[in-house]
Design a protein around this motif. Structure first.
Motif, mmCIF file in Angstrom:
data_model
loop_
_atom_site.group_PDB
_atom_site.id
_atom_site.type_symbol
_atom_site.label_atom_id
_atom_site.label_comp_id
_atom_site.label_asym_id
_atom_site.label_seq_id
_atom_site.Cartn_x
_atom_site.Cartn_y
_atom_site.Cartn_z
ATOM 1 N N ALA A 38 0.832 -1.206 0.000
ATOM 2 C CA ALA A 38 0.000 0.000 0.000
ATOM 3 C C ALA A 38 0.863 1.251 0.000
ATOM 4 O O ALA A 38 1.870 1.340 0.706
ATOM 5 C CB ALA A 38 -0.920 0.014 1.215
ATOM 6 N N VAL A 39 0.436 2.210 -0.805
ATOM 7 C CA VAL A 39 0.954 3.578 -0.742
ATOM 8 C C VAL A 39 0.128 4.288 0.329
ATOM 9 O O VAL A 39 -1.103 4.255 0.285
ATOM 10 C CB VAL A 39 0.800 4.277 -2.113
ATOM 11 N N VAL A 40 0.785 4.911 1.288
ATOM 12 C CA VAL A 40 0.099 5.416 2.471
ATOM 13 C C VAL A 40 0.048 6.937 2.456
ATOM 14 O O VAL A 40 1.065 7.602 2.225
ATOM 15 C CB VAL A 40 0.810 4.942 3.758
ATOM 16 N N LEU A 41 -1.143 7.495 2.707
ATOM 17 C CA LEU A 41 -1.302 8.945 2.783
ATOM 18 C C LEU A 41 -2.006 9.339 4.072
ATOM 19 O O LEU A 41 -2.842 8.591 4.592
ATOM 20 C CB LEU A 41 -2.094 9.481 1.586
ATOM 21 N N TRP A 42 -1.653 10.500 4.563
ATOM 22 C CA TRP A 42 -2.301 11.100 5.726
ATOM 23 C C TRP A 42 -2.719 12.511 5.343
ATOM 24 O O TRP A 42 -1.879 13.349 5.027
ATOM 25 C CB TRP A 42 -1.359 11.128 6.927
ATOM 26 N N ARG A 43 -4.024 12.757 5.307
ATOM 27 C CA ARG A 43 -4.573 14.053 4.908
ATOM 28 C C ARG A 43 -3.962 14.533 3.582
ATOM 29 O O ARG A 43 -3.611 15.696 3.420
ATOM 30 C CB ARG A 43 -4.350 15.090 6.002
ATOM 31 N N GLY A 44 -3.823 13.615 2.654
ATOM 32 C CA GLY A 44 -3.320 13.940 1.330
ATOM 33 C C GLY A 44 -1.817 13.957 1.208
ATOM 34 O O GLY A 44 -1.289 14.172 0.106
ATOM 35 N N LYS A 45 -1.097 13.729 2.299
ATOM 36 C CA LYS A 45 0.363 13.782 2.287
ATOM 37 C C LYS A 45 0.928 12.358 2.213
ATOM 38 O O LYS A 45 0.651 11.539 3.095
ATOM 39 C CB LYS A 45 0.884 14.504 3.523
ATOM 40 N N PRO A 46 1.711 12.040 1.185
ATOM 41 C CA PRO A 46 2.241 10.686 1.049
ATOM 42 C C PRO A 46 3.362 10.398 2.034
ATOM 43 O O PRO A 46 4.072 11.307 2.482
ATOM 44 C CB PRO A 46 2.760 10.656 -0.391
ATOM 45 N N LEU A 47 3.517 9.132 2.376
ATOM 46 C CA LEU A 47 4.592 8.683 3.250
ATOM 47 C C LEU A 47 5.850 8.482 2.425
ATOM 48 O O LEU A 47 5.868 7.683 1.481
ATOM 49 C CB LEU A 47 4.191 7.378 3.935
ATOM 50 N N LEU A 48 6.916 9.210 2.779
ATOM 51 C CA LEU A 48 8.152 9.200 2.004
ATOM 52 C C LEU A 48 9.334 8.787 2.867
ATOM 53 O O LEU A 48 9.351 9.012 4.085
ATOM 54 C CB LEU A 48 8.430 10.575 1.400
ATOM 55 N N GLU A 49 10.332 8.234 2.194
ATOM 56 C CA GLU A 49 11.614 7.894 2.812
ATOM 57 C C GLU A 49 12.680 8.719 2.118
ATOM 58 O O GLU A 49 12.881 8.596 0.911
ATOM 59 C CB GLU A 49 11.922 6.407 2.638
ATOM 60 N N PRO A 50 13.377 9.617 2.838
ATOM 61 C CA PRO A 50 14.392 10.450 2.183
ATOM 62 C C PRO A 50 15.558 9.618 1.669
ATOM 63 O O PRO A 50 15.912 8.598 2.254
ATOM 64 C CB PRO A 50 14.826 11.409 3.300
ATOM 65 N N GLY A 51 16.133 10.078 0.565
ATOM 66 C CA GLY A 51 17.270 9.413 -0.032
ATOM 67 C C GLY A 51 18.416 10.377 -0.251
ATOM 68 O O GLY A 51 18.369 11.526 0.214
ATOM 69 N N PRO A 52 19.432 9.981 -0.981
ATOM 70 C CA PRO A 52 20.582 10.860 -1.211
ATOM 71 C C PRO A 52 20.271 11.971 -2.207
ATOM 72 O O PRO A 52 19.357 11.854 -3.033
ATOM 73 C CB PRO A 52 21.631 9.897 -1.779
ATOM 74 N N ASP A 53 21.027 13.070 -2.105
ATOM 75 C CA ASP A 53 20.963 14.164 -3.075
ATOM 76 C C ASP A 53 19.563 14.773 -3.205
ATOM 77 O O ASP A 53 19.133 15.143 -4.295
ATOM 78 C CB ASP A 53 21.453 13.690 -4.444
ATOM 79 N N GLY A 54 18.837 14.848 -2.104
ATOM 80 C CA GLY A 54 17.529 15.486 -2.131
ATOM 81 C C GLY A 54 16.410 14.650 -2.714
ATOM 82 O O GLY A 54 15.292 15.134 -2.865
#
Length: 323
Positions: A38-54
């Protein structure tokens, strides 16, 4: 238009599995697959995992993850490598310590962390993060956000007022009272790169950050062509007449549910007469000044945000890649 597919949310050839949406058994089989996520959202904001170089990665959680307990997972987004991807809505969760006053604002820099997820995983405003994502992650996030918002605001039948039910793997709502079926809404919006010689016509809305100017835009009205909408909107907002109009590129824009139809309009007049009910200001800007705004050299002119089709159109105009 050259490079039209490079626009943010422009598509990644996602297999949307549309042929299976009416097949409840097939959808159930996809859901039962251990590889489903599942792709997870909270109030329209997706759950992300930061990676390298922005960069960042859109998190995909197993459907049996404890953090998804109580979440609505009714929407089938498609398949990746044969495995199903669903949209999960965690909007019922309330953060304990995070400031939520800016959630949904034009500029939302807040990030929310769920206690049942790793520290590095955060809910981030999609408009802020859209350029951090790969084309596939951007398409999944935009699709999930658009569909979840539609379900949130269309829970009752527009014909009889009865509560409607989710149907066809989240791509319809069905009214059990009158039988009417409702489909996800997408509002067509024209966004115009209006030029006259070496200049382009830009405007700004009152709520935008100071100095930000962008291409003019407006909703297409019933019974109206795209070309007519371009001419009407530009004239309504600025008093400038537009002649030839041609299509350039489009962008899904799930804020909340638009399809931005990018066009090039050739201005027939120059005098600006702003309608304050429509926009705050408008001005003609030269290629050179647009270029300076892109690299931050003009403090009085800020371009549209990175990832928006307005910036994409302006960048391609500067590079002479409209044809």
């Amino acid at each position: 238009m050259r490079h039209a597919e490079e626009v943010t949310f422009g598509g990644s050839a996602l297999d949307r599995a549309a042929e299976l949406r009416r097949d409840a058994e097939a959808v159930a089989a996809l859901r039962a697959d251990p590889a489903a996520a599942a792709v997870v959202l909270w109030r329209g904001k997706p759950l992300l995992e930061p990676g390298p170089d922005g960069a960042a990665t859109l998190v995909r959680l197993p459907l049996d993850h404890p953090a998804l307990e109580g979440a609505h997972i009714d929407i089938l987004l498609g398949r990746e490598g044969g495995a199903a991807r669903f949209a999960a809505d965690l909007s019922g969760w309330t953060p304990e310590d995070d400031d939520t006053t800016t959630v949904g604002a034009f500029v939302d820099a807040s990030e929310q962390r769920h206690p049942g997820l790793p520290e590095t995983q955060r809910f981030v405003e999609l408009r802020r993060a859209m350029t951090w994502l790969s084309p596939r992650d951007a398409e999944l996030a935009a699709t999930a956000r658009g569909l979840l918002e539609w379900h949130r605001t269309h829970g009752f039948c527009a014909c009889c007022g009865a509560k409607s039910d989710v149907a066809e793997a989240g791509w319809q709502r069905h009214c059990p009272a009158c039988g009417r079926r409702h489909f996800p809404r997408t509002d067509p919006v024209v966004i115009m790169l209006v030029t006259r010689g070496n200049r382009t016509l830009l405007g700004r809305a009152p709520a935008w950050p100071e100095g930000m100017y962008s291409c003019l835009a407006g909703f297409v009205e019933p019974g109206e062509t795209v070309e007519a909408a371009v001419r009407r909107e530009v004239f309504e907002e600025t008093g400038v007449r537009v002649g030839r109009v041609r299509y350039l590129a489009s962008q899904p824009w799930p804020f909340p549910a638009s399809l931005m139809i990018g066009c090039h309009g050739e201005a027939l007049s120059e005098e600006i007469d702003v309608d304050p009910e429509e926009i705050e200001d408008a001005r003609w800007v030269s290629r050179e000044d647009v270029a300076l705004s892109f690299d931050g050299s003009d403090p009085g002119l800020r371009p549209a945000r990175e990832g928006a089709i307005a910036r994409f159109l302006l960048r391609n105009w500067l590079a002479d890649r409209l044809d």
